[in-house]
Design a protein around this motif. Sequence first.
Motif, PDB file in Angstrom:
ATOM      1  N   LYS A  59      -0.161  -6.641 -10.365  1.00 13.23           N
ATOM      2  CA  LYS A  59      -0.724  -5.376 -10.834  1.00 13.23           C
ATOM      3  C   LYS A  59      -0.768  -4.381  -9.692  1.00 13.23           C
ATOM      4  O   LYS A  59      -0.654  -4.752  -8.521  1.00 13.23           O
ATOM      5  N   THR A  60      -0.945  -3.128 -10.053  1.00 14.91           N
ATOM      6  CA  THR A  60      -1.186  -2.061  -9.091  1.00 14.91           C
ATOM      7  C   THR A  60      -2.516  -1.417  -9.447  1.00 14.91           C
ATOM      8  O   THR A  60      -2.715  -0.995 -10.587  1.00 14.91           O
ATOM      9  N   VAL A  61      -3.421  -1.372  -8.488  1.00 16.87           N
ATOM     10  CA  VAL A  61      -4.692  -0.670  -8.667  1.00 16.87           C
ATOM     11  C   VAL A  61      -4.559   0.652  -7.916  1.00 16.87           C
ATOM     12  O   VAL A  61      -4.137   0.676  -6.762  1.00 16.87           O
ATOM     13  N   TRP A  62      -4.878   1.746  -8.592  1.00 15.55           N
ATOM     14  CA  TRP A  62      -4.713   3.061  -7.999  1.00 15.55           C
ATOM     15  C   TRP A  62      -6.014   3.867  -8.065  1.00 15.55           C
ATOM     16  O   TRP A  62      -6.878   3.590  -8.878  1.00 15.55           O
ATOM     17  N   ALA A  63      -6.098   4.832  -7.181  1.00 16.28           N
ATOM     18  CA  ALA A  63      -7.225   5.760  -7.169  1.00 16.28           C
ATOM     19  C   ALA A  63      -6.718   7.112  -6.681  1.00 16.28           C
ATOM     20  O   ALA A  63      -5.816   7.178  -5.834  1.00 16.28           O
ATOM     21  N   GLU A  64      -7.293   8.172  -7.226  1.00 17.25           N
ATOM     22  CA  GLU A  64      -6.935   9.524  -6.810  1.00 17.25           C
ATOM     23  C   GLU A  64      -8.167  10.270  -6.318  1.00 17.25           C
ATOM     24  O   GLU A  64      -9.204  10.256  -6.979  1.00 17.25           O
ATOM     25  N   LEU A  65      -8.028  10.888  -5.164  1.00 16.56           N
ATOM     26  CA  LEU A  65      -9.097  11.684  -4.575  1.00 16.56           C
ATOM     27  C   LEU A  65      -8.651  13.136  -4.546  1.00 16.56           C
ATOM     28  O   LEU A  65      -7.515  13.425  -4.135  1.00 16.56           O
ATOM     29  N   ALA A  66      -9.505  14.024  -4.992  1.00 11.52           N
ATOM     30  CA  ALA A  66      -9.183  15.449  -5.009  1.00 11.52           C
ATOM     31  C   ALA A  66      -9.250  16.008  -3.591  1.00 11.52           C
ATOM     32  O   ALA A  66     -10.108  15.619  -2.797  1.00 11.52           O
TER      33      ALA A  66
ATOM     34  N   ARG B  15      -4.263  16.508  -4.588  1.00 15.80           N
ATOM     35  CA  ARG B  15      -4.860  15.180  -4.589  1.00 15.80           C
ATOM     36  C   ARG B  15      -4.114  14.223  -3.658  1.00 15.80           C
ATOM     37  O   ARG B  15      -2.983  14.456  -3.281  1.00 15.80           O
ATOM     38  N   ILE B  16      -4.822  13.142  -3.308  1.00 17.97           N
ATOM     39  CA  ILE B  16      -4.229  12.017  -2.596  1.00 17.97           C
ATOM     40  C   ILE B  16      -4.333  10.819  -3.532  1.00 17.97           C
ATOM     41  O   ILE B  16      -5.400  10.544  -4.082  1.00 17.97           O
ATOM     42  N   ARG B  17      -3.212  10.130  -3.724  1.00 20.83           N
ATOM     43  CA  ARG B  17      -3.186   8.946  -4.592  1.00 20.83           C
ATOM     44  C   ARG B  17      -2.932   7.727  -3.731  1.00 20.83           C
ATOM     45  O   ARG B  17      -2.013   7.704  -2.916  1.00 20.83           O
ATOM     46  N   VAL B  18      -3.769   6.719  -3.923  1.00 23.13           N
ATOM     47  CA  VAL B  18      -3.657   5.435  -3.222  1.00 23.13           C
ATOM     48  C   VAL B  18      -3.277   4.393  -4.259  1.00 23.13           C
ATOM     49  O   VAL B  18      -3.885   4.322  -5.329  1.00 23.13           O
ATOM     50  N   GLU B  19      -2.255   3.588  -3.960  1.00 29.21           N
ATOM     51  CA  GLU B  19      -1.863   2.484  -4.836  1.00 29.21           C
ATOM     52  C   GLU B  19      -1.793   1.210  -4.003  1.00 29.21           C
ATOM     53  O   GLU B  19      -1.208   1.214  -2.924  1.00 29.21           O
ATOM     54  N   VAL B  20      -2.386   0.145  -4.521  1.00 29.49           N
ATOM     55  CA  VAL B  20      -2.345  -1.161  -3.858  1.00 29.49           C
ATOM     56  C   VAL B  20      -1.836  -2.169  -4.879  1.00 29.49           C
ATOM     57  O   VAL B  20      -2.421  -2.329  -5.941  1.00 29.49           O
ATOM     58  N   ARG B  21      -0.745  -2.836  -4.526  1.00 28.63           N
ATOM     59  CA  ARG B  21      -0.125  -3.807  -5.430  1.00 28.63           C
ATOM     60  C   ARG B  21      -0.288  -5.210  -4.889  1.00 28.63           C
ATOM     61  O   ARG B  21      -0.154  -5.450  -3.690  1.00 28.63           O
TER      62      ARG B  21
ATOM     63  N   LEU C 154       0.850  -1.186   0.000  1.00 28.28           N
ATOM     64  CA  LEU C 154       0.000   0.000   0.000  1.00 28.28           C
ATOM     65  C   LEU C 154       0.883   1.232   0.000  1.00 28.28           C
ATOM     66  O   LEU C 154       1.789   1.352   0.833  1.00 28.28           O
ATOM     67  N   VAL C 155       0.637   2.138  -0.944  1.00 27.04           N
ATOM     68  CA  VAL C 155       1.352   3.414  -1.004  1.00 27.04           C
ATOM     69  C   VAL C 155       0.308   4.518  -1.052  1.00 27.04           C
ATOM     70  O   VAL C 155      -0.639   4.450  -1.846  1.00 27.04           O
ATOM     71  N   ILE C 156       0.470   5.508  -0.187  1.00 26.83           N
ATOM     72  CA  ILE C 156      -0.401   6.683  -0.199  1.00 26.83           C
ATOM     73  C   ILE C 156       0.495   7.895  -0.393  1.00 26.83           C
ATOM     74  O   ILE C 156       1.454   8.095   0.354  1.00 26.83           O
ATOM     75  N   ASP C 157       0.187   8.684  -1.417  1.00 21.94           N
ATOM     76  CA  ASP C 157       0.988   9.847  -1.764  1.00 21.94           C
ATOM     77  C   ASP C 157       0.059  11.060  -1.806  1.00 21.94           C
ATOM     78  O   ASP C 157      -1.078  10.951  -2.273  1.00 21.94           O
ATOM     79  N   ARG C 158       0.549  12.188  -1.339  1.00 20.12           N
ATOM     80  CA  ARG C 158      -0.287  13.389  -1.301  1.00 20.12           C
ATOM     81  C   ARG C 158       0.477  14.578  -1.840  1.00 20.12           C
ATOM     82  O   ARG C 158       1.671  14.728  -1.574  1.00 20.12           O
ATOM     83  N   ASP C 159      -0.203  15.416  -2.595  1.00 21.21           N
ATOM     84  CA  ASP C 159       0.326  16.724  -2.940  1.00 21.21           C
ATOM     85  C   ASP C 159      -0.762  17.746  -2.622  1.00 21.21           C
ATOM     86  O   ASP C 159      -1.748  17.415  -1.957  1.00 21.21           O
TER      87      ASP C 159
END
Length: 100
Positions: free
Chosen positions: A86-93, A38-44, A30-35
């Motif tokens: 695979k990596t499934v990702w989602a971005e939340l504003a 947005r916040i980006r979540v990636e699950v591999r 699990l990777v959570i990145d923020r700027d």
Amino acid sequence: MSDDLTLVVSELVTNAILHGKTTRGRQVALVIDRDAKRIRVEVRDVGDGMPRQPLGGEPLPVSGRGLEIVASLSEAWGVIERVIGKTVWAELAIKPSDAV
């Protein structure tokens, strides 16, 4: 925003565990990145199947609504194929009212 983020993370991690061949010795990352925007979540996971959201008009099953939830809470989501898994990702504003 924290409720939406929690739900998106929960759905993506649950999908990885249930469908991503996470048996003993296998891991989910699990990777959570923020700027500022947005916040980006990636699950591999190491599973070879590709997730898909039900098509419009297709009846929703009793279970398996996770990607529908992710799509409704996210600005965008997708899948990146890897050599293994695979990596499934989602971005939340991030809305101005959410910024701290």
